[in-house]
Design a protein around this motif. Sequence first.
Motif, mmCIF file in Angstrom:
data_model
loop_
_atom_site.group_PDB
_atom_site.id
_atom_site.type_symbol
_atom_site.label_atom_id
_atom_site.label_comp_id
_atom_site.label_asym_id
_atom_site.label_seq_id
_atom_site.Cartn_x
_atom_site.Cartn_y
_atom_site.Cartn_z
ATOM 1 N N CYS A 269 5.187 7.334 -4.755
ATOM 2 C CA CYS A 269 3.723 7.289 -4.865
ATOM 3 C C CYS A 269 3.104 8.514 -4.199
ATOM 4 O O CYS A 269 3.204 8.680 -2.992
ATOM 5 C CB CYS A 269 3.180 6.006 -4.235
ATOM 6 S SG CYS A 269 1.386 5.940 -4.299
ATOM 7 N N ARG B 142 0.042 9.107 -3.732
ATOM 8 C CA ARG B 142 -1.056 8.744 -2.841
ATOM 9 C C ARG B 142 -0.516 8.364 -1.450
ATOM 10 O O ARG B 142 -1.058 8.742 -0.430
ATOM 11 C CB ARG B 142 -1.848 7.576 -3.435
ATOM 12 C CG ARG B 142 -3.030 7.096 -2.579
ATOM 13 C CD ARG B 142 -4.109 8.148 -2.440
ATOM 14 N NE ARG B 142 -4.834 8.322 -3.652
ATOM 15 C CZ ARG B 142 -5.932 7.637 -3.998
ATOM 16 N NH1 ARG B 142 -6.428 6.765 -3.182
ATOM 17 N NH2 ARG B 142 -6.529 7.853 -5.151
ATOM 18 N N LYS B 143 0.580 7.641 -1.470
ATOM 19 C CA LYS B 143 1.186 7.254 -0.201
ATOM 20 C C LYS B 143 1.653 8.495 0.552
ATOM 21 O O LYS B 143 1.473 8.616 1.767
ATOM 22 C CB LYS B 143 2.368 6.319 -0.484
ATOM 23 C CG LYS B 143 3.006 5.728 0.734
ATOM 24 C CD LYS B 143 3.958 4.648 0.266
ATOM 25 C CE LYS B 143 4.810 4.100 1.372
ATOM 26 N NZ LYS B 143 5.698 3.054 0.881
ATOM 27 N N LYS C 125 -2.512 7.149 -7.401
ATOM 28 C CA LYS C 125 -1.856 5.910 -6.989
ATOM 29 C C LYS C 125 -0.738 5.604 -7.984
ATOM 30 O O LYS C 125 -0.909 5.862 -9.181
ATOM 31 C CB LYS C 125 -2.856 4.744 -7.010
ATOM 32 C CG LYS C 125 -4.005 4.901 -6.045
ATOM 33 C CD LYS C 125 -4.945 3.715 -6.190
ATOM 34 C CE LYS C 125 -6.249 3.963 -5.468
ATOM 35 N NZ LYS C 125 -7.255 2.940 -5.702
ATOM 36 N N THR C 126 0.347 5.034 -7.493
ATOM 37 C CA THR C 126 1.464 4.732 -8.379
ATOM 38 C C THR C 126 1.061 3.724 -9.464
ATOM 39 O O THR C 126 0.201 2.869 -9.231
ATOM 40 C CB THR C 126 2.662 4.162 -7.590
ATOM 41 O OG1 THR C 126 3.679 3.813 -8.507
ATOM 42 C CG2 THR C 126 2.289 2.916 -6.810
ATOM 43 N N ARG D 23 5.291 -1.562 -6.037
ATOM 44 C CA ARG D 23 5.504 -0.701 -4.862
ATOM 45 C C ARG D 23 4.389 -0.877 -3.831
ATOM 46 O O ARG D 23 4.540 -0.517 -2.677
ATOM 47 C CB ARG D 23 5.553 0.760 -5.290
ATOM 48 C CG ARG D 23 6.821 1.061 -6.024
ATOM 49 C CD ARG D 23 6.984 2.524 -6.309
ATOM 50 N NE ARG D 23 8.269 2.731 -6.924
ATOM 51 C CZ ARG D 23 8.508 3.579 -7.892
ATOM 52 N NH1 ARG D 23 7.531 4.339 -8.360
ATOM 53 N NH2 ARG D 23 9.706 3.708 -8.392
ATOM 54 N N CYS D 24 3.269 -1.374 -4.281
ATOM 55 C CA CYS D 24 2.130 -1.520 -3.364
ATOM 56 C C CYS D 24 2.291 -2.762 -2.493
ATOM 57 O O CYS D 24 1.623 -2.908 -1.482
ATOM 58 C CB CYS D 24 0.829 -1.644 -4.140
ATOM 59 S SG CYS D 24 0.566 -0.286 -5.264
ATOM 60 N N CYS E 185 3.248 -1.985 0.979
ATOM 61 C CA CYS E 185 2.816 -0.655 1.425
ATOM 62 C C CYS E 185 1.765 -0.791 2.530
ATOM 63 O O CYS E 185 0.850 -1.609 2.428
ATOM 64 C CB CYS E 185 2.234 0.105 0.231
ATOM 65 S SG CYS E 185 1.543 1.689 0.709
ATOM 66 N N TYR F 132 -0.644 1.051 3.156
ATOM 67 C CA TYR F 132 -1.961 1.613 2.834
ATOM 68 C C TYR F 132 -2.712 0.772 1.802
ATOM 69 O O TYR F 132 -3.645 1.255 1.163
ATOM 70 C CB TYR F 132 -1.797 3.054 2.326
ATOM 71 C CG TYR F 132 -1.080 3.919 3.325
ATOM 72 C CD1 TYR F 132 -1.681 4.239 4.530
ATOM 73 C CD2 TYR F 132 0.212 4.379 3.080
ATOM 74 C CE1 TYR F 132 -1.014 5.003 5.479
ATOM 75 C CE2 TYR F 132 0.895 5.136 4.020
ATOM 76 C CZ TYR F 132 0.281 5.445 5.218
ATOM 77 O OH TYR F 132 0.926 6.192 6.148
ATOM 78 N N GLN F 133 -2.303 -0.468 1.632
ATOM 79 C CA GLN F 133 -2.936 -1.332 0.628
ATOM 80 C C GLN F 133 -4.447 -1.416 0.811
ATOM 81 O O GLN F 133 -5.198 -1.417 -0.152
ATOM 82 C CB GLN F 133 -2.382 -2.742 0.737
ATOM 83 C CG GLN F 133 -0.971 -2.876 0.287
ATOM 84 C CD GLN F 133 -0.448 -4.263 0.589
ATOM 85 O OE1 GLN F 133 -1.000 -4.981 1.407
ATOM 86 N NE2 GLN F 133 0.636 -4.629 -0.052
ATOM 87 N N ARG G 42 -5.131 -2.482 -3.013
ATOM 88 C CA ARG G 42 -4.048 -2.991 -3.863
ATOM 89 C C ARG G 42 -3.216 -4.000 -3.084
ATOM 90 O O ARG G 42 -3.214 -3.975 -1.863
ATOM 91 C CB ARG G 42 -3.144 -1.842 -4.272
ATOM 92 C CG ARG G 42 -3.749 -1.025 -5.388
ATOM 93 C CD ARG G 42 -2.661 -0.431 -6.201
ATOM 94 N NE ARG G 42 -3.149 0.235 -7.361
ATOM 95 C CZ ARG G 42 -2.418 1.114 -8.028
ATOM 96 N NH1 ARG G 42 -1.203 1.420 -7.619
ATOM 97 N NH2 ARG G 42 -2.876 1.679 -9.094
HETATM 98 S S1 SF4 Z 1 -0.923 0.871 -1.946
HETATM 99 FE FE1 SF4 Z 1 0.203 1.491 -3.760
HETATM 100 S S2 SF4 Z 1 -0.974 3.159 -4.616
HETATM 101 FE FE2 SF4 Z 1 -1.660 2.907 -2.522
HETATM 102 S S3 SF4 Z 1 -0.425 4.290 -1.314
HETATM 103 FE FE3 SF4 Z 1 0.616 2.352 -1.293
HETATM 104 S S4 SF4 Z 1 2.052 2.441 -2.960
HETATM 105 FE FE4 SF4 Z 1 0.569 4.060 -3.292
#
Ligand code: SF4
Length: 786
Positions: free
Chosen positions: A557, A559-560, A764-765, A770-771, A774, A776-777, A782
């Motif tokens: 990703c 963005r990540k 963003k992916t 994958r979110c 993560c 950074y949701q 997300r």
């Molecule tokens: S939440 Fe999803 S889109 Fe945002 S940084 Fe994490 S993996 Fe990427």
Amino acid sequence: MATLIVTPTSRSIRERSAQLRERDGFLPRLMRMDEFLSRLALVPGRAMIQGSQRILRLREAAEFEGFGRLQKDRGLIRFFARSDDFFRFFEELAWEKVPLERLEEADAYAEYGEHLSVLKELRRRYGARLEAEGFTDRMFLPEHYRFDEAFATRYDRIELHLEGYLSRFEMELLSETAKRSELIVHWRTTPFNEKMRRRFAEEVGIELPEESRLSFSWSQGEILEAERVPLEIASRVLAVEERYEQVALALAEIEGMVRRGIAPERIALVLPREEFASVFDLYDRMGNLNFSMGFDLRSRPEYRIPAAMLAWWQSGEEEDREWLQRLGGAQAVKLSSSRLMDVDEFFSMMSEEGALPGFASEEIPRKRSREADAIDEIRERFVRLHRREKLATREWLFLWIRELEALRLDDVRGGKVTVMGVLETRGVAFDGVVIVDFNEGVVPAQTGKDRFLDSRVRRFAGLPDRQDREALQKHYYARLLEQAREGAILYALGDNRLPSRFLYELGLGDGERVAAPRELLYRSAPLPAVSGDPEVTDFDPTSMIWSASRLQCWLECRRKFYYRYIAGLKEKPDEGINEGQVLHRILDELYRERTHFEEEAQMRRALEETAGRFLASEEVRGLYLGAYWTKVLQDFVRKEIHHFAQGWRVERREMPVEGEIAGLRFTGRVDRLDRQGDNYLALDYKSGSIAASNRQSSLEKLTDFQMSIYARLLRPRYPDLDLAYVPILDGGGYVPPTVPEEKEALLLEHLEALGGTRAFVAQKTDELSRCRYCPYQLLCERGEYL
Ligand code: SF4
């Protein structure tokens, strides 16, 4: 004169009782509308069936041949999800006094008649089952009830403060009441409760004026008072870009209202989507808010571990299994999901395996908490209700999770500004009102698709349709806003959101675009405002030090990658034990003083002692993990002993490696390097599954190139090097990477492309999975970021 006052909610009872206390004389009796109605309708000799017991009985009733024609799954989990459709359908028809036969005339679609006969049979069988056990259900109340004369005649005068909609059955109960005592209704007509106004004309024969505040006597059939008051709303409407900016803006609006003289106790913050409460809670650092909807358990291990376990059982995905292990439920992964058992066995087995935190065995000390007490209480009820059932483990788990989801703990912190959902606002007035999320599709909330009754059939049968339901919500909002001295309506525009069209019906129109005062939210510098995909125009991958995880982040990703390595946003440290990290540290420590072990018992003892030292500070969870590891690491120990017996010795631990691959600088840390003469073996400990890292097909999906990177960095120093994963919790042993040459070639391809990148858009992916875990949701809105 004995008077009873009936109001829509407990909150409205509290408010009215406070007003009445200021007057002289006896306080009349106050009662909530639902309680009042249930007191009027008795079903002698039968108890009302409750909660998940209803669904189990309905599923039993669905065991007949024709049911399959409805194409509904009888498996409990799917059936449970769909059971609401059945209950809503039967209950609505019964309470609106529409017989199933009436629908047959609707001529809806070819198989409709056939479906109705299946539904009729389902209802009959369900009713028979309940009757045999001495139960009844809300759906049978209109046909089984006996009007409670004694209760209805206990009061000379009953005053009903009406806000919502009355079904035909409810009107029947009230008509019967009106014959026995003086029934006065206080009501406000708005353009949004026209249907109810018409219903009074048709069913009670009383024409009530439009847009008025009025009182009428149901008993006498006459209007006592009526004042025409057109709906007038004078609220500010404000628009922001991101949904979360509304939090700062709402807090600023509340602050402004208090400055202008409104007491904080007289201010309501209304959340059309109640899940937003946890975000307000997060930012309410001064404790000014009280959440009337209370708190749920979703962020606590008591809910998260069983929910993660069910998710894994349902999906079978490795990442769900890893998530379960990460949460500390590793020992539960070996349980069978399909074994039939009774409710006691379910609880004792699951708690023994650590899948139900909060049910520790008696020997393990645990601190009592509000949550633990509340969970104990619902468990006792759950066990009582389901004493005679035998279900598969996953079905019990599903039912138990539903119980936990419904559990709410009161907010006892005492903030003065009340946060509430729209239904709770019925029958109460506030001087200051702030409503967030005033977006299309949210206000009014769209009702779910009705599986058995489309709008044509609804209209035909005289049942409330989508517009009627939405109009009712509009009525609640309109009432709240018209009674307020000051109102602020907020909405967000990001992610293609639109303002609610209801704004125009209220005569308000579009909001003023404002910048949210983000500084209200953060102690330190605010989060960078991210609108659109950030663009990185001066990217130089050759000036960075790369690692397998940095490359994986880049591949998964952008963005990540941007958040973590360009914007430098640090992740929140994990508060619980990270099982994988602790195991790595324990194994590192184990081989600090020795290169090998000769006997299993000796190694097991050393392992237990080392684990005990690491887990000593972790109380209950530490005890669980220690006991669990002792059990599951047996295979790992056995294979280690066998490996050492072949002459292998631990040469290095946590060995730093670095070097250049395809022009990019890489570093890493190899968990362990073993030696046998001139042979070397680089080992990578894995506490979770190795399936994704060690895939041998669909290589285009591979993002974990750790082994290929280590191979390229180590080979110049160790020409006879092999590599292997060690699945520590999954039987141990040494699993070589599959198709290593192909993976190395793919790694080089990726690095070549990366090396030539000088700018990128931090998109963003597309792979939402994958979110899911993560960090950074929240920024991306997300996954389960709440
Ligand atoms: S939440 Fe999803 S889109 Fe945002 S940084 Fe994490 S993996 Fe990427």
